[in-house]
Scaffold this motif. Structure first.
Motif, PDB file in Angstrom:
ATOM      1  N   TYR A 164       0.839  -1.200   0.000  1.00  0.00           N
ATOM      2  CA  TYR A 164       0.000   0.000   0.000  1.00  0.00           C
ATOM      3  C   TYR A 164       0.876   1.253   0.000  1.00  0.00           C
ATOM      4  O   TYR A 164       0.638   2.190  -0.768  1.00  0.00           O
ATOM      5  CB  TYR A 164      -0.926  -0.015   1.220  1.00  0.00           C
ATOM      6  CG  TYR A 164      -1.713   1.258   1.410  1.00  0.00           C
ATOM      7  CD1 TYR A 164      -2.821   1.533   0.617  1.00  0.00           C
ATOM      8  CD2 TYR A 164      -1.338   2.183   2.375  1.00  0.00           C
ATOM      9  CE1 TYR A 164      -3.539   2.707   0.787  1.00  0.00           C
ATOM     10  CE2 TYR A 164      -2.049   3.358   2.551  1.00  0.00           C
ATOM     11  CZ  TYR A 164      -3.146   3.613   1.757  1.00  0.00           C
ATOM     12  OH  TYR A 164      -3.851   4.773   1.922  1.00  0.00           O
ATOM     13  N   LEU A 165       1.899   1.262   0.861  1.00  0.00           N
ATOM     14  CA  LEU A 165       2.797   2.419   0.915  1.00  0.00           C
ATOM     15  C   LEU A 165       3.586   2.581  -0.382  1.00  0.00           C
ATOM     16  O   LEU A 165       3.809   3.705  -0.840  1.00  0.00           O
ATOM     17  CB  LEU A 165       3.755   2.303   2.098  1.00  0.00           C
ATOM     18  CG  LEU A 165       3.183   2.642   3.463  1.00  0.00           C
ATOM     19  CD1 LEU A 165       4.243   2.472   4.539  1.00  0.00           C
ATOM     20  CD2 LEU A 165       2.628   4.049   3.493  1.00  0.00           C
ATOM     21  N   ILE A 166       4.004   1.468  -0.969  1.00  0.00           N
ATOM     22  CA  ILE A 166       4.730   1.552  -2.246  1.00  0.00           C
ATOM     23  C   ILE A 166       3.845   2.190  -3.310  1.00  0.00           C
ATOM     24  O   ILE A 166       4.290   3.053  -4.072  1.00  0.00           O
ATOM     25  CB  ILE A 166       5.225   0.160  -2.695  1.00  0.00           C
ATOM     26  CG1 ILE A 166       6.414  -0.266  -1.850  1.00  0.00           C
ATOM     27  CG2 ILE A 166       5.611   0.166  -4.170  1.00  0.00           C
ATOM     28  CD1 ILE A 166       6.925  -1.643  -2.154  1.00  0.00           C
ATOM     29  N   ASN A 167       2.580   1.774  -3.357  1.00  0.00           N
ATOM     30  CA  ASN A 167       1.668   2.339  -4.355  1.00  0.00           C
ATOM     31  C   ASN A 167       1.402   3.823  -4.114  1.00  0.00           C
ATOM     32  O   ASN A 167       1.235   4.586  -5.063  1.00  0.00           O
ATOM     33  CB  ASN A 167       0.353   1.562  -4.373  1.00  0.00           C
ATOM     34  CG  ASN A 167       0.537   0.157  -4.902  1.00  0.00           C
ATOM     35  OD1 ASN A 167       1.438  -0.109  -5.691  1.00  0.00           O
ATOM     36  ND2 ASN A 167      -0.299  -0.756  -4.452  1.00  0.00           N
ATOM     37  N   LYS A 168       1.354   4.237  -2.855  1.00  0.00           N
ATOM     38  CA  LYS A 168       1.085   5.641  -2.541  1.00  0.00           C
ATOM     39  C   LYS A 168       2.322   6.523  -2.729  1.00  0.00           C
ATOM     40  O   LYS A 168       2.245   7.600  -3.303  1.00  0.00           O
ATOM     41  CB  LYS A 168       0.593   5.779  -1.090  1.00  0.00           C
ATOM     42  CG  LYS A 168      -0.745   5.142  -0.810  1.00  0.00           C
ATOM     43  CD  LYS A 168      -1.869   5.943  -1.380  1.00  0.00           C
ATOM     44  CE  LYS A 168      -2.398   6.879  -0.341  1.00  0.00           C
ATOM     45  NZ  LYS A 168      -3.579   7.605  -0.790  1.00  0.00           N
ATOM     46  N   VAL A 169       3.458   6.052  -2.217  1.00  0.00           N
ATOM     47  CA  VAL A 169       4.668   6.874  -2.171  1.00  0.00           C
ATOM     48  C   VAL A 169       5.564   6.651  -3.387  1.00  0.00           C
ATOM     49  O   VAL A 169       6.345   7.524  -3.750  1.00  0.00           O
ATOM     50  CB  VAL A 169       5.443   6.579  -0.860  1.00  0.00           C
ATOM     51  CG1 VAL A 169       6.735   7.344  -0.792  1.00  0.00           C
ATOM     52  CG2 VAL A 169       4.586   6.911   0.335  1.00  0.00           C
ATOM     53  N   GLY A 170       5.428   5.512  -4.019  1.00  0.00           N
ATOM     54  CA  GLY A 170       6.306   5.142  -5.126  1.00  0.00           C
ATOM     55  C   GLY A 170       6.490   6.198  -6.197  1.00  0.00           C
ATOM     56  O   GLY A 170       7.623   6.506  -6.573  1.00  0.00           O
ATOM     57  N   PRO A 171       5.405   6.789  -6.708  1.00  0.00           N
ATOM     58  CA  PRO A 171       5.586   7.792  -7.765  1.00  0.00           C
ATOM     59  C   PRO A 171       6.403   9.013  -7.334  1.00  0.00           C
ATOM     60  O   PRO A 171       7.014   9.674  -8.170  1.00  0.00           O
ATOM     61  CB  PRO A 171       4.151   8.206  -8.106  1.00  0.00           C
ATOM     62  CG  PRO A 171       3.309   7.045  -7.701  1.00  0.00           C
ATOM     63  CD  PRO A 171       3.994   6.450  -6.513  1.00  0.00           C
ATOM     64  N   LEU A 172       6.437   9.297  -6.043  1.00  0.00           N
ATOM     65  CA  LEU A 172       7.194  10.464  -5.577  1.00  0.00           C
ATOM     66  C   LEU A 172       8.678  10.169  -5.361  1.00  0.00           C
ATOM     67  O   LEU A 172       9.502  11.087  -5.400  1.00  0.00           O
ATOM     68  CB  LEU A 172       6.601  10.990  -4.268  1.00  0.00           C
ATOM     69  CG  LEU A 172       5.188  11.545  -4.347  1.00  0.00           C
ATOM     70  CD1 LEU A 172       4.710  11.964  -2.972  1.00  0.00           C
ATOM     71  CD2 LEU A 172       5.130  12.715  -5.302  1.00  0.00           C
ATOM     72  N   ILE A 173       9.018   8.910  -5.105  1.00  0.00           N
ATOM     73  CA  ILE A 173      10.414   8.598  -4.776  1.00  0.00           C
ATOM     74  C   ILE A 173      11.114   7.762  -5.839  1.00  0.00           C
ATOM     75  O   ILE A 173      12.277   7.415  -5.673  1.00  0.00           O
ATOM     76  CB  ILE A 173      10.525   7.900  -3.402  1.00  0.00           C
ATOM     77  CG1 ILE A 173       9.791   6.567  -3.383  1.00  0.00           C
ATOM     78  CG2 ILE A 173      10.057   8.808  -2.299  1.00  0.00           C
ATOM     79  CD1 ILE A 173      10.007   5.757  -2.115  1.00  0.00           C
ATOM     80  N   VAL A 174      10.426   7.461  -6.928  1.00  0.00           N
ATOM     81  CA  VAL A 174      11.037   6.640  -7.972  1.00  0.00           C
ATOM     82  C   VAL A 174      12.144   7.435  -8.669  1.00  0.00           C
ATOM     83  O   VAL A 174      12.048   8.645  -8.837  1.00  0.00           O
ATOM     84  CB  VAL A 174       9.978   6.150  -8.987  1.00  0.00           C
ATOM     85  CG1 VAL A 174       9.420   7.280  -9.816  1.00  0.00           C
ATOM     86  CG2 VAL A 174      10.551   5.064  -9.877  1.00  0.00           C
ATOM     87  N   LYS A 175      13.217   6.752  -8.998  1.00  0.00           N
ATOM     88  CA  LYS A 175      14.338   7.346  -9.731  1.00  0.00           C
ATOM     89  C   LYS A 175      14.526   6.565 -11.024  1.00  0.00           C
ATOM     90  O   LYS A 175      14.156   5.400 -11.121  1.00  0.00           O
ATOM     91  CB  LYS A 175      15.633   7.276  -8.906  1.00  0.00           C
ATOM     92  CG  LYS A 175      15.554   7.960  -7.559  1.00  0.00           C
ATOM     93  CD  LYS A 175      15.434   9.439  -7.705  1.00  0.00           C
ATOM     94  CE  LYS A 175      15.385  10.092  -6.336  1.00  0.00           C
ATOM     95  NZ  LYS A 175      15.111  11.486  -6.389  1.00  0.00           N
ATOM     96  N   THR A 176      15.115   7.196 -12.009  1.00  0.00           N
ATOM     97  CA  THR A 176      15.327   6.529 -13.291  1.00  0.00           C
ATOM     98  C   THR A 176      16.760   6.023 -13.395  1.00  0.00           C
ATOM     99  O   THR A 176      17.680   6.612 -12.832  1.00  0.00           O
ATOM    100  CB  THR A 176      15.050   7.485 -14.466  1.00  0.00           C
ATOM    101  OG1 THR A 176      15.883   8.639 -14.318  1.00  0.00           O
ATOM    102  CG2 THR A 176      13.600   7.916 -14.491  1.00  0.00           C
ATOM    103  N   ASP A 177      16.924   4.932 -14.123  1.00  0.00           N
ATOM    104  CA  ASP A 177      18.255   4.391 -14.376  1.00  0.00           C
ATOM    105  C   ASP A 177      19.008   5.335 -15.309  1.00  0.00           C
ATOM    106  O   ASP A 177      18.416   5.988 -16.164  1.00  0.00           O
ATOM    107  CB  ASP A 177      18.166   3.012 -15.026  1.00  0.00           C
ATOM    108  CG  ASP A 177      17.602   1.957 -14.090  1.00  0.00           C
ATOM    109  OD1 ASP A 177      17.590   2.200 -12.871  1.00  0.00           O
ATOM    110  OD2 ASP A 177      17.182   0.899 -14.579  1.00  0.00           O
ATOM    111  N   THR A 178      20.309   5.390 -15.121  1.00  0.00           N
ATOM    112  CA  THR A 178      21.154   6.182 -16.010  1.00  0.00           C
ATOM    113  C   THR A 178      22.129   5.247 -16.710  1.00  0.00           C
ATOM    114  O   THR A 178      22.171   4.051 -16.420  1.00  0.00           O
ATOM    115  CB  THR A 178      21.947   7.248 -15.225  1.00  0.00           C
ATOM    116  OG1 THR A 178      22.867   6.589 -14.348  1.00  0.00           O
ATOM    117  CG2 THR A 178      21.027   8.146 -14.428  1.00  0.00           C
TER     118      THR A 178
END
Length: 163
Positions: free
Chosen positions: A83-97
């Motif tokens: 549940y927390l991953i679904n809520k917070v995930g979009p705010l803390i996701v980073k992209t691979d470089t």
């Protein structure tokens, strides 16, 4: 001011400006000649083993374990964690470089929850999750800000004073 006086003022100004220019040029030359500090290594060898077994693998192993080790580790159920991953995930996701892979959202959340639950130092969490202590610090900070932002209307804080 006659023409002769104007020539003297212009020459004097030129001399002053040329002296300032020489000083500025010598300062800039010194900065150019100063060598940049080179890194001794990109990632310590202990953290390079993340490629074989990282925090995401550990979390997945804990979820599969029927003995409740995941709840003990994260101090919450796997469904609450999702549940927390679904809520917070979009705010803390980073992209691979091209330089490195980003730390997955579930690891970032797990590091933060482990820190909040146990109070472990960033250094000990860095050994546990195989990421640098600076990255642990950044993950905890960013995830806490995201948790506050997302859950501020869902968590009620009591106004009563604790004695």
């Amino acid at each position: 001011m006659n023409l002769e006086q104007k020539k003297i003022v212009v020459c004097g100004s030129f001399l002053l400006m040329s002296e300032e220019f020489k000083k500025l040029k010598s300062i800039m030359d010194n900065k150019k000649n100063k060598k940049c500090k080179t890194r001794r290594w990109w990632m310590i060898s202990l953290n390079k083993s993340r490629l074989r077994y990282d925090g995401s693998d550990m979390l997945e192993d804990l979820r599969r374990e029927p003995s409740g080790k995941f709840e003990n580790f994260c101090r919450m159920s796997a469904t609450d964690f999702e549940y927390l991953i679904n809520k917070v995930g979009p705010l803390i996701v980073k992209t691979d470089t091209t330089m490195r892979k980003a730390i997955p959202v579930q690891e970032r959340l797990a590091v933060t929850l482990r820190f909040l639950a146990t109070g472990d130092s960033f250094k000990s969490l860095s050994f546990l999750f195989k990421i640098s202590s600076q990255t642990v610090s950044r993950c905890v900070h960013e995830t806490c800000i995201a948790l506050i932002e997302i859950l501020k209307y869902e968590i009620k804080v009591s106004n009563s004073k604790i004695i």
